[in-house]
Scaffold this motif. Structure first.
Motif, PDB file in Angstrom:
ATOM      1  N   PRO A 240      -1.906   2.541  -9.819  1.00 13.31           N
ATOM      2  CA  PRO A 240      -1.733   2.899  -8.399  1.00 13.31           C
ATOM      3  C   PRO A 240      -2.841   3.795  -7.863  1.00 13.31           C
ATOM      4  CG  PRO A 240       0.358   3.044  -9.545  1.00 13.31           C
ATOM      5  CD  PRO A 240      -0.679   2.810 -10.596  1.00 13.31           C
ATOM      6  N   PHE A 241      -3.202   4.827  -8.620  1.00 15.12           N
ATOM      7  CA  PHE A 241      -4.271   5.714  -8.163  1.00 15.12           C
ATOM      8  C   PHE A 241      -5.607   4.988  -8.134  1.00 15.12           C
ATOM      9  CE2 PHE A 241      -7.746   8.613  -9.228  1.00 15.12           C
ATOM     10  CZ  PHE A 241      -7.688   9.481  -8.145  1.00 15.12           C
TER      11      PHE A 241
ATOM     12  N   LEU B   6       0.821  -1.204   0.000  1.00 14.54           N
ATOM     13  CA  LEU B   6       0.000   0.000   0.000  1.00 14.54           C
ATOM     14  C   LEU B   6       0.863   1.265   0.000  1.00 14.54           C
ATOM     15  CD1 LEU B   6      -2.803  -1.027   2.517  1.00 14.54           C
ATOM     16  CD2 LEU B   6      -3.059  -0.664   0.060  1.00 14.54           C
ATOM     17  N   VAL B   7       1.932   1.236   0.780  1.00 17.74           N
ATOM     18  CA  VAL B   7       2.836   2.385   0.806  1.00 17.74           C
ATOM     19  C   VAL B   7       3.511   2.572  -0.550  1.00 17.74           C
ATOM     20  CG1 VAL B   7       4.934   3.326   1.854  1.00 17.74           C
ATOM     21  CG2 VAL B   7       3.212   2.209   3.289  1.00 17.74           C
ATOM     22  N   MET B   8       3.870   1.479  -1.207  1.00 14.66           N
ATOM     23  CA  MET B   8       4.481   1.559  -2.531  1.00 14.66           C
ATOM     24  C   MET B   8       3.516   2.156  -3.548  1.00 14.66           C
ATOM     25  SD  MET B   8       6.572  -2.058  -2.720  1.00 14.66           S
ATOM     26  CE  MET B   8       6.971  -1.776  -4.445  1.00 14.66           C
ATOM     27  N   LEU B   9       2.245   1.805  -3.447  1.00 15.38           N
ATOM     28  CA  LEU B   9       1.252   2.391  -4.348  1.00 15.38           C
ATOM     29  C   LEU B   9       1.135   3.888  -4.129  1.00 15.38           C
ATOM     30  CD1 LEU B   9      -1.620  -0.278  -4.173  1.00 15.38           C
ATOM     31  CD2 LEU B   9      -0.065   0.142  -6.076  1.00 15.38           C
ATOM     32  N   LEU B  10       1.200   4.298  -2.869  1.00 13.78           N
ATOM     33  CA  LEU B  10       1.117   5.719  -2.566  1.00 13.78           C
ATOM     34  C   LEU B  10       2.353   6.462  -3.058  1.00 13.78           C
ATOM     35  CD1 LEU B  10      -0.595   7.902  -1.193  1.00 13.78           C
ATOM     36  CD2 LEU B  10       0.626   7.387   0.936  1.00 13.78           C
ATOM     37  N   VAL B  11       3.516   5.879  -2.892  1.00 14.47           N
ATOM     38  CA  VAL B  11       4.758   6.507  -3.340  1.00 14.47           C
ATOM     39  C   VAL B  11       4.799   6.593  -4.860  1.00 14.47           C
ATOM     40  CG1 VAL B  11       7.276   6.252  -3.403  1.00 14.47           C
ATOM     41  CG2 VAL B  11       6.026   5.827  -1.278  1.00 14.47           C
ATOM     42  N   ALA B  12       4.253   5.577  -5.533  1.00 16.48           N
ATOM     43  CA  ALA B  12       4.269   5.567  -7.002  1.00 16.48           C
ATOM     44  C   ALA B  12       3.520   6.759  -7.587  1.00 16.48           C
ATOM     45  CB  ALA B  12       3.665   4.262  -7.523  1.00 16.48           C
ATOM     46  N   GLN B  13       2.507   7.247  -6.872  1.00 14.54           N
ATOM     47  CA  GLN B  13       1.756   8.407  -7.351  1.00 14.54           C
ATOM     48  C   GLN B  13       2.534   9.706  -7.191  1.00 14.54           C
ATOM     49  OE1 GLN B  13      -2.452   8.391  -6.057  1.00 14.54           O
ATOM     50  NE2 GLN B  13      -2.023   6.417  -5.137  1.00 14.54           N
TER      51      GLN B  13
ATOM     52  N   ALA C  49      10.202  11.891 -14.828  1.00 12.10           N
ATOM     53  CA  ALA C  49      11.360  11.225 -14.242  1.00 12.10           C
ATOM     54  C   ALA C  49      11.453   9.754 -14.643  1.00 12.10           C
ATOM     55  CB  ALA C  49      11.318  11.348 -12.720  1.00 12.10           C
ATOM     56  N   LEU C  50      10.338   9.165 -15.022  1.00 15.07           N
ATOM     57  CA  LEU C  50      10.319   7.742 -15.363  1.00 15.07           C
ATOM     58  C   LEU C  50      10.235   7.478 -16.863  1.00 15.07           C
ATOM     59  CD1 LEU C  50       7.911   6.387 -12.587  1.00 15.07           C
ATOM     60  CD2 LEU C  50      10.402   6.320 -12.623  1.00 15.07           C
TER      61      LEU C  50
END
Length: 292
Positions: free
Chosen positions: A167-168, A117-124, A130-131
């Motif tokens: 992610p969103f 869940l934290v990774m999904l939030l960071v991905a946003q 940058a990617l």
């Protein structure tokens, strides 16, 4: 009598505040709508008025020459079909995958769920720019294994858009799935419904407003995309999308602003149609997201 006199006083006290809020809403709506109005106006203006040193916010001689140039340009139909394919596939896959992921993250307890869940939030939080370059090299490597998802293919656009919309969508749908009480699943299980049947016949309709809300955002992101289309569709012009098709009107000697605005107006129409079709579900979906 006192209660009757207090009620009108409260209404009178609320009227100025409500009036101010309505005025602010109208002003903000006007500011937001003005660029759209100017876009359509520029598409309808003759070439002389567009190039005028003193532009006016109106025209008395509307012309459809800009639309004729856009509709008569070579490959426009193909670009439109490519944009539709990418947008529809992204919306369908994002709705399916985000729903299943939201169910898994909400209804099941497994090791690493919080980290995910934290990774999904960071991905946003990571900027798209940058990617873009790392994704370019990734898609080039993927093309060696699966040519349909490599560079110059529509499949690469689908994968990249999914990487940014999922992610969103998962984070948003997680609130809708969590809002469905666990007692409802228990009651369905007692009545003999399997987990698969409960998920698709009971849970899926209940979170449909949230799916519609996420689908609108996914559609707009995929339909209006220029950066990814320009990055991953390098040389194969047959796989270009509508935003890239408008580039032909940017000329070194002089830009055809009438055709550019006309093309942008035509690109906006499918988004408005899609929005109108899901408007009711979208409003309830956004309201549910706020409550969640």
């Amino acid at each position: 009598m006192r209660t009757e006199t207090r009620a009108p006083r409260r209404r009178r006290a609320q009227r100025p505040g409500r009036l101010i809020a309505e005025i602010i809403t109208v002003v903000v709506a006007g500011i937001v709508a003005f660029p759209l109005y100017w876009m359509v106006l520029s598409a309808l203006k003759p070439a002389g008025e567009i190039q005028s040193a003193n532009p006016r916010p109106w025209t008395f001689s509307p012309s459809f020459d800009s639309f004729e140039r856009v509709l008569g340009s070579a490959g426009l139909g193909r670009y439109f079909v490519n944009s539709v394919i990418v947008a529809v596939v992204v919306v369908a896959l994002s709705m399916l995958l985000s729903f299943l992921a939201a169910v898994a993250l909400t209804r099941f307890h497994f090791k690493g769920r919080t980290v995910l869940l934290v990774m999904l939030l960071v991905a946003q939080m990571v900027p798209i720019e940058a990617l873009t370059i790392p994704l370019f090299f990734l898609m080039r490597s993927v093309g060696d294994v699966a040519p349909a998802f490599g560079l110059n293919e529509l499949g690469s656009l689908v994968l990249v858009h999914l990487a940014f919309t999922l992610p969103f969508a998962i984070w948003m749908l997680r609130g809708f799935v969590a809002a469905v009480p666990a007692e409802l699943e228990e009651a369905a299980t007692v009545d003999g419904a399997s987990r698969f049947r409960f998920t698709w016949q009971i849970l899926f309709p209940l979170v449909a407003p949230g799916l519609v809300a996420t689908s609108v955002l996914s559609f707009i992101h995929a339909w209006n995309d220029f950066l990814f289309a320009k990055t991953f569709i390098i040389s194969d012009t047959s796989n270009q999308t509508l935003p890239l098709g408008i580039l032909v009107f940017f000329k070194p000697e002089e830009n055809d602003w009438g055709a550019i605005m006309a093309g942008s107006t035509l690109m906006t129409i499918p988004v408005l149609v899609f929005f109108l079709l899901v408007q009711r579900k979208l409003v309830s979906g956004m309201a549910g997201a706020v409550k969640g």
